[in-house]
Structure formats: structure tokens, C-alpha cells
Design a protein around this motif. Structure first.
Motif, PDB file in Angstrom:
ATOM      1  N   SER A 116       0.828  -1.201   0.000  1.00 54.64           N
ATOM      2  CA  SER A 116       0.000   0.000   0.000  1.00 54.64           C
ATOM      3  C   SER A 116       0.864   1.253   0.000  1.00 54.64           C
ATOM      4  O   SER A 116       2.008   1.236   0.470  1.00 54.64           O
ATOM      5  CB  SER A 116      -0.912   0.034   1.225  1.00 54.64           C
ATOM      6  OG  SER A 116      -1.796  -1.059   1.251  1.00 54.64           O
TER       7      SER A 116
ATOM      8  N   VAL B 236      -9.135   0.564 -10.666  1.00 58.04           N
ATOM      9  CA  VAL B 236      -8.703   0.851  -9.292  1.00 58.04           C
ATOM     10  C   VAL B 236      -9.841   0.772  -8.290  1.00 58.04           C
ATOM     11  O   VAL B 236      -9.607   0.882  -7.085  1.00 58.04           O
ATOM     12  CB  VAL B 236      -8.008   2.229  -9.193  1.00 58.04           C
ATOM     13  CG1 VAL B 236      -6.881   2.343 -10.214  1.00 58.04           C
ATOM     14  CG2 VAL B 236      -8.992   3.380  -9.317  1.00 58.04           C
TER      15      VAL B 236
ATOM     16  N   ARG C 163      -9.719  -0.834  -4.705  1.00 60.85           N
ATOM     17  CA  ARG C 163      -8.328  -0.847  -4.235  1.00 60.85           C
ATOM     18  C   ARG C 163      -7.849   0.539  -3.820  1.00 60.85           C
ATOM     19  O   ARG C 163      -7.047   0.662  -2.897  1.00 60.85           O
ATOM     20  CB  ARG C 163      -7.404  -1.379  -5.341  1.00 60.85           C
ATOM     21  CG  ARG C 163      -7.708  -2.794  -5.785  1.00 60.85           C
ATOM     22  CD  ARG C 163      -6.618  -3.334  -6.704  1.00 60.85           C
ATOM     23  NE  ARG C 163      -6.465  -2.548  -7.925  1.00 60.85           N
ATOM     24  CZ  ARG C 163      -5.347  -1.951  -8.301  1.00 60.85           C
ATOM     25  NH1 ARG C 163      -4.259  -2.024  -7.544  1.00 60.85           N
ATOM     26  NH2 ARG C 163      -5.289  -1.275  -9.453  1.00 60.85           N
TER      27      ARG C 163
ATOM     28  N   ASP D 132      -4.218   0.563  -2.138  1.00 60.27           N
ATOM     29  CA  ASP D 132      -4.007  -0.752  -1.542  1.00 60.27           C
ATOM     30  C   ASP D 132      -3.915  -1.816  -2.632  1.00 60.27           C
ATOM     31  O   ASP D 132      -4.342  -1.611  -3.755  1.00 60.27           O
ATOM     32  CB  ASP D 132      -5.153  -1.080  -0.585  1.00 60.27           C
ATOM     33  CG  ASP D 132      -5.249  -0.113   0.577  1.00 60.27           C
ATOM     34  OD1 ASP D 132      -6.384   0.255   0.954  1.00 60.27           O
ATOM     35  OD2 ASP D 132      -4.199   0.282   1.111  1.00 60.27           O
ATOM     36  N   THR D 133      -3.369  -2.951  -2.251  1.00 61.01           N
ATOM     37  CA  THR D 133      -3.230  -4.081  -3.176  1.00 61.01           C
ATOM     38  C   THR D 133      -2.632  -3.621  -4.506  1.00 61.01           C
ATOM     39  O   THR D 133      -3.179  -3.869  -5.587  1.00 61.01           O
ATOM     40  CB  THR D 133      -4.589  -4.775  -3.408  1.00 61.01           C
ATOM     41  OG1 THR D 133      -5.320  -4.865  -2.183  1.00 61.01           O
ATOM     42  CG2 THR D 133      -4.373  -6.181  -3.946  1.00 61.01           C
TER      43      THR D 133
ATOM     44  N   LYS E 225      -0.514  -3.179  -7.842  1.00 58.11           N
ATOM     45  CA  LYS E 225      -0.114  -4.119  -8.895  1.00 58.11           C
ATOM     46  C   LYS E 225       0.980  -3.481  -9.755  1.00 58.11           C
ATOM     47  O   LYS E 225       1.078  -2.249  -9.824  1.00 58.11           O
ATOM     48  CB  LYS E 225      -1.310  -4.446  -9.779  1.00 58.11           C
ATOM     49  CG  LYS E 225      -2.507  -5.019  -9.037  1.00 58.11           C
ATOM     50  CD  LYS E 225      -3.676  -5.221  -9.977  1.00 58.11           C
ATOM     51  CE  LYS E 225      -4.887  -5.780  -9.248  1.00 58.11           C
ATOM     52  NZ  LYS E 225      -6.033  -5.985 -10.166  1.00 58.11           N
TER      53      LYS E 225
ATOM     54  N   ASP F  20       0.102  -0.558 -11.901  1.00 57.32           N
ATOM     55  CA  ASP F  20      -0.146   0.740 -11.273  1.00 57.32           C
ATOM     56  C   ASP F  20       1.083   1.641 -11.344  1.00 57.32           C
ATOM     57  O   ASP F  20       1.015   2.812 -10.964  1.00 57.32           O
ATOM     58  CB  ASP F  20      -0.550   0.566  -9.806  1.00 57.32           C
ATOM     59  CG  ASP F  20      -1.874  -0.164  -9.645  1.00 57.32           C
ATOM     60  OD1 ASP F  20      -1.964  -1.019  -8.736  1.00 57.32           O
ATOM     61  OD2 ASP F  20      -2.809   0.123 -10.412  1.00 57.32           O
TER      62      ASP F  20
END
Length: 124
Positions: A17, A63, A66, A83-84, A86, A89
Motif C-alpha cells: 500500500s 482501481v 483498491r 491498496d493491493t 499491482k 499501477d
């Protein structure tokens, strides 16, 4: 002229995060929609999230669930909780202000007062 300054980017691993901040010198977000955009190398700048003066929030589909956009109580800052994360991103993230109507809220050309950007890199 409203100046926006982003911070909070960094290098993280997938699943981690980050919380991005965008601060102005005045209560710009009392009068304007605040938006987050991102731009990866070789790609166009794309919409990530926005928060209107009403407090309503909007997200790019990839998104949703997340990322969370929020606004400081003093209306001189917006935040993007990510958060989470990838690898996709990975990009430079920018904040900006807008008076766009709802149908144009995802259009980067409707935004002004862009910050300098903060780099987010998601890699194992």
C-alpha cells in the motif's frame, strides 16, 4: 495561481500500500473538484479518481475497490490511498483541480493547476 504539491510515492512490492498526498497553499478543494491522474512511460495521462466539492467520489474501473480518494477537513488537501498495488499501477501520479461537469470529470483536458507528480513503482 493555485500550486499543488504531491508526495508519498515510492518503490513497493505487489500487494503493498501507499498513500499519496496533494497539498495546496489555500482551500482550493473547497471550490474545485480534486483529481488524481497517472501517466506511465509511453502512455497517455489517464484518470484515476476524483472527489467533487460535494464529497462524491469517482474512480477508474481498474482501481475500484483498491484505491480510495479523500479530502482533508480543511479542504486544502486530497489523498489517494492505494491498496493491493499491482505492477500495472506503476506510473507518475499527478493531482489537479477542475470545474468540470460530471460527464467530463475523467477528461484530463478539463483539469488545471497540475502538480509536479510523484513516482509510484510497483515491482518485485
Amino acid at each position: 495561481q493555485v500550486q499543488l504539491v504531491e508526495s508519498g510515492g515510492g518503490l513497493v512490492q505487489p500487494g503493498d500500500s501507499l498513500r499519496l498526498s496533494c497539498v495546496t497553499s489555500g482551500s482550493a478543494f473547497r471550490s474545485y473538484t480534486g483529481g488524481w491522474f497517472r501517466q506511465a512511460p509511453g502512455k497517455e495521462r489517464e484518470f484515476v479518481a476524483a472527489i467533487r466539492t460535494s464529497g462524491h467520489t469517482y474512480y477508474e474501473d481498474s482501481v475500484k475497490g483498491r484505491f480510495t480518494i479523500s479530502r482533508g477537513n480543511d479542504r486544502n488537501s486530497i489523498y489517494l490511498q492505494m491498496d493491493t498495488l499491482k505492477p500495472e499501477d506503476t506510473a507518475t501520479y499527478y493531482c489537479a483541480t477542475s470545474r468540470a461537469i460530471l460527464s467530463a470529470i475523467r477528461d484530463a483536458s478539463m483539469y488545471f493547476n497540475w502538480g509536479q507528480g510523484t513516482q509510484v513503482t510497483v515491482s518485485s
